[in-house]
Design a protein around this motif. Structure first.
Motif, mmCIF file in Angstrom:
data_model
loop_
_atom_site.group_PDB
_atom_site.id
_atom_site.type_symbol
_atom_site.label_atom_id
_atom_site.label_comp_id
_atom_site.label_asym_id
_atom_site.label_seq_id
_atom_site.Cartn_x
_atom_site.Cartn_y
_atom_site.Cartn_z
ATOM 1 N N HIS A 148 -42.307 19.995 18.273
ATOM 2 C CA HIS A 148 -42.486 18.610 17.845
ATOM 3 C C HIS A 148 -42.182 18.484 16.352
ATOM 4 O O HIS A 148 -42.816 17.707 15.633
ATOM 5 C CB HIS A 148 -43.904 18.107 18.176
ATOM 6 C CG HIS A 148 -45.007 18.958 17.619
ATOM 7 N ND1 HIS A 148 -45.565 20.001 18.325
ATOM 8 C CD2 HIS A 148 -45.649 18.918 16.429
ATOM 9 C CE1 HIS A 148 -46.511 20.570 17.593
ATOM 10 N NE2 HIS A 148 -46.583 19.922 16.431
ATOM 11 N N THR A 150 -40.216 17.469 12.876
ATOM 12 C CA THR A 150 -39.375 16.390 12.376
ATOM 13 C C THR A 150 -37.949 16.912 12.270
ATOM 14 O O THR A 150 -37.706 18.130 12.312
ATOM 15 C CB THR A 150 -39.832 15.927 10.983
ATOM 16 O OG1 THR A 150 -39.640 17.009 10.048
ATOM 17 C CG2 THR A 150 -41.302 15.504 10.993
ATOM 18 N N THR A 241 -32.489 6.712 20.056
ATOM 19 C CA THR A 241 -33.456 6.734 18.945
ATOM 20 C C THR A 241 -34.916 6.624 19.401
ATOM 21 O O THR A 241 -35.756 7.425 19.001
ATOM 22 C CB THR A 241 -33.145 5.601 17.949
ATOM 23 O OG1 THR A 241 -32.979 4.367 18.661
ATOM 24 C CG2 THR A 241 -31.879 5.910 17.172
ATOM 25 N N ARG A 242 -35.233 5.639 20.262
ATOM 26 C CA ARG A 242 -36.620 5.522 20.728
ATOM 27 C C ARG A 242 -37.008 6.700 21.616
ATOM 28 O O ARG A 242 -38.155 7.167 21.574
ATOM 29 C CB ARG A 242 -36.822 4.201 21.488
ATOM 30 C CG ARG A 242 -37.506 3.142 20.662
ATOM 31 C CD ARG A 242 -37.765 1.883 21.446
ATOM 32 N NE ARG A 242 -36.545 1.197 21.832
ATOM 33 C CZ ARG A 242 -36.497 -0.005 22.384
ATOM 34 N NH1 ARG A 242 -37.629 -0.651 22.648
ATOM 35 N NH2 ARG A 242 -35.344 -0.576 22.708
ATOM 36 N N TRP A 245 -37.947 9.667 19.416
ATOM 37 C CA TRP A 245 -39.273 9.448 18.820
ATOM 38 C C TRP A 245 -40.356 9.715 19.872
ATOM 39 O O TRP A 245 -41.340 10.406 19.606
ATOM 40 C CB TRP A 245 -39.361 8.007 18.316
ATOM 41 C CG TRP A 245 -40.545 7.705 17.436
ATOM 42 C CD1 TRP A 245 -40.600 7.727 16.080
ATOM 43 C CD2 TRP A 245 -41.862 7.309 17.881
ATOM 44 N NE1 TRP A 245 -41.855 7.378 15.642
ATOM 45 C CE2 TRP A 245 -42.655 7.120 16.724
ATOM 46 C CE3 TRP A 245 -42.436 7.110 19.133
ATOM 47 C CZ2 TRP A 245 -43.981 6.730 16.788
ATOM 48 C CZ3 TRP A 245 -43.776 6.730 19.198
ATOM 49 C CH2 TRP A 245 -44.534 6.540 18.037
ATOM 50 N N ARG A 248 -40.850 13.436 20.753
ATOM 51 C CA ARG A 248 -41.606 14.193 19.739
ATOM 52 C C ARG A 248 -43.108 13.954 19.883
ATOM 53 O O ARG A 248 -43.918 14.897 19.805
ATOM 54 C CB ARG A 248 -41.136 13.797 18.341
ATOM 55 C CG ARG A 248 -41.793 14.590 17.236
ATOM 56 C CD ARG A 248 -41.117 14.423 15.890
ATOM 57 N NE ARG A 248 -41.970 15.000 14.867
ATOM 58 C CZ ARG A 248 -42.698 14.282 14.008
ATOM 59 N NH1 ARG A 248 -42.635 12.962 14.026
ATOM 60 N NH2 ARG A 248 -43.466 14.881 13.136
ATOM 61 N N VAL A 249 -43.515 12.714 20.132
ATOM 62 C CA VAL A 249 -44.936 12.405 20.316
ATOM 63 C C VAL A 249 -45.466 13.088 21.570
ATOM 64 O O VAL A 249 -46.546 13.700 21.564
ATOM 65 C CB VAL A 249 -45.155 10.879 20.390
ATOM 66 C CG1 VAL A 249 -46.602 10.561 20.750
ATOM 67 C CG2 VAL A 249 -44.789 10.228 19.063
ATOM 68 N N PHE A 285 -29.029 8.723 18.218
ATOM 69 C CA PHE A 285 -29.813 9.294 17.123
ATOM 70 C C PHE A 285 -28.911 10.065 16.168
ATOM 71 O O PHE A 285 -28.071 10.861 16.595
ATOM 72 C CB PHE A 285 -30.885 10.228 17.691
ATOM 73 C CG PHE A 285 -31.692 10.945 16.634
ATOM 74 C CD1 PHE A 285 -32.802 10.341 16.058
ATOM 75 C CD2 PHE A 285 -31.336 12.227 16.208
ATOM 76 C CE1 PHE A 285 -33.541 11.002 15.082
ATOM 77 C CE2 PHE A 285 -32.067 12.887 15.239
ATOM 78 C CZ PHE A 285 -33.176 12.269 14.671
ATOM 79 N N ALA A 333 -32.408 6.361 13.152
ATOM 80 C CA ALA A 333 -33.601 6.905 13.796
ATOM 81 C C ALA A 333 -34.603 5.776 13.992
ATOM 82 O O ALA A 333 -34.566 4.758 13.285
ATOM 83 C CB ALA A 333 -34.206 8.022 12.955
ATOM 84 N N TYR A 334 -35.492 5.966 14.945
ATOM 85 C CA TYR A 334 -36.467 4.919 15.262
ATOM 86 C C TYR A 334 -37.716 5.065 14.416
ATOM 87 O O TYR A 334 -38.229 6.177 14.209
ATOM 88 C CB TYR A 334 -36.850 4.976 16.740
ATOM 89 C CG TYR A 334 -37.919 3.985 17.136
ATOM 90 C CD1 TYR A 334 -37.630 2.634 17.251
ATOM 91 C CD2 TYR A 334 -39.231 4.403 17.381
ATOM 92 C CE1 TYR A 334 -38.606 1.717 17.627
ATOM 93 C CE2 TYR A 334 -40.213 3.503 17.747
ATOM 94 C CZ TYR A 334 -39.889 2.154 17.863
ATOM 95 O OH TYR A 334 -40.873 1.249 18.219
ATOM 96 N N ALA A 335 -38.204 3.947 13.929
ATOM 97 C CA ALA A 335 -39.523 3.872 13.296
ATOM 98 C C ALA A 335 -40.178 2.609 13.830
ATOM 99 O O ALA A 335 -39.553 1.526 13.791
ATOM 100 C CB ALA A 335 -39.390 3.803 11.777
ATOM 101 N N GLU A 342 -46.230 0.657 17.389
ATOM 102 C CA GLU A 342 -46.559 2.080 17.390
ATOM 103 C C GLU A 342 -47.646 2.386 18.425
ATOM 104 O O GLU A 342 -47.570 3.401 19.136
ATOM 105 C CB GLU A 342 -47.007 2.530 15.999
ATOM 106 C CG GLU A 342 -47.248 4.016 15.910
ATOM 107 C CD GLU A 342 -47.416 4.503 14.483
ATOM 108 O OE1 GLU A 342 -47.631 5.716 14.294
ATOM 109 O OE2 GLU A 342 -47.328 3.685 13.545
#
Length: 378
Positions: A148, A150, A241-242, A245, A248-249, A285, A333-335, A342
């Protein structure tokens, strides 16, 4: 093989020494797509004097032959050569060959096996620029929940020659970690090439050319022949991108709950399926900032030029500048745009975790029932 201007195999084919053509990837260079098109065109290949060892129809499978090299065994290779039609070239395609082909002893063993069976060895390997390659490997490893990290952490590890979840050995071969430093990683093959081994290093998607066409040209077949295409499902799709993200979570949640990614059935499709069901239509991504792009480029610059001179007799930029404008790409990348967004994304990850737990519990219960039935039969 030689070609006439009409694209048909030269009539002198039978007088040539047959080739053993080994397509060895590398990883994330459209190998699945190339293999599917080879499968669909096996009759056309045969008409051109090439016998495809199709893993869907033939045994031993190419990846088993690669494993045989790693274990320093020859039984499957001898069985393979015994099955081949006389006078035809043989074609094997499996990215698993990339590991033994970084070992000098394996290269010598493969040359000797081919020579003893009457074949001249020809190795074909695609090379992907490091910016593109590292980005792709990051997505690939997250999609399978190997870590996981970055993107920045993953890049730092890559520059130090570290890869997540790589086994230290394959058979008797110590797995190399410096896969992004092509000058060092492929040193055994470069030395063998300098001594006369037929090795073709192909810049991936050079000038935007389809990799199947690159491969076909390299084995001296015409791209004007009626090659069958294949559905887009055989193109290696990656999370966007999503999806990256979310992967990783979820990977972090799996680690916190003590769930190994190897215990999850069809793990590589979980994020892709979620993207599809939610109809997310996000951009691809791309994890690099301009600063990180420069850092990676400078790190590999000197060795890339050494490799390019040895492989192609030109500079690295001459091989890749027009086909891979990665240095000009902007970070994508997604934020989450808000706290609410979130929270929703974390809820999606939690639902996926719960689903994985339920599937594993059901699997354990089924295994227990089978065990009980076996004990009762005794």
């Amino acid at each position: 093989m030689t070609q006439t201007r009409s694209g048909q195999a030269d009539q002198s084919l039978q007088s040539q020494r047959p080739q053993l053509i080994v397509h060895a990837g590398t990883h994330k260079t459209a190998s699945t797509y190339i293999q599917e098109r080879l499968h669909r065109n096996r009759k056309l290949l045969s008409s051109q004097g090439i016998s495809l060892q199709d893993p869907l129809e033939c045994k031993p499978k190419p990846k088993k032959l690669a494993a045989e090299l790693c274990k320093r065994r020859t039984k499957r290779w001898k069985a393979f050569f015994m099955q081949q039609p006389e006078g035809q070239h043989c074609l094997l395609s499996a990215e698993q060959f990339a590991v033994p082909l970084t070992d000098p002893q394996c290269i010598r063993q493969l040359e000797a096996l081919a020579d003893a069976a009457g074949y001249e060895l020809h190795i074909v390997i695609f090379i992907r620029s490091q910016l593109d390659y590292i980005n792709s490997r990051y997505i690939y490893s997250l999609r399978r929940f190997y870590h996981h990290q970055t993107f920045e952490q993953f890049v730092d590890d890559a520059l130090q020659g570290k890869l997540q979840n790589e086994k230290p050995k394959r058979g008797k071969i110590k797995r190399r970690q410096d896969v992004f430093d092509f000058w060092n990683y492929f040193q055994p093959l470069l030395k063998a090439k300098a001594k006369g081994l037929n090795v073709s290093f192909l810049p991936f998607r050079q000038e935007g050319v389809d990799p199947f066409e690159q491969f076909i040209r390299t084995i001296n077949l015409s791209t004007t022949l009626p090659w069958k295409s294949c559905p887009r499902k055989h193109y290696n799709r990656s999370p966007r991108t999503r999806g990256v993200w979310l992967a990783r979570v979820l990977s972090q949640l799996l680690r916190e709950n003590g769930i190994s990614p190897k215990s999850i059935g069809n793990s590589s499709q979980i994020i892709l399926n979620e993207e599809r069901q939610r109809r997310w239509n996000d951009p691809s991504f791309w994890g690099y900032s301009r600063k990180l792009t420069k850092k990676v480029t400078r790190h590999f610059e000197a060795n890339n030029d050494r490799f390019a001179q040895a492989a192609w007799n030109c500079s690295w930029n001459d091989a890749f500048s027009t086909s891979n404008p990665d240095t000009q790409r902007r970070r994508t990348a997604y934020a989450p745009p808000s706290i609410e967004a979130e929270v929703r994304m974390h809820a999606v990850a939690q639902r996926l975790l719960n689903r994985i737990k339920q599937q594993q519990a059901a699997g354990h219960f089924s295994a227990l029932k089978r065990l009980i039935r076996m004990m009762l039969r005794r």
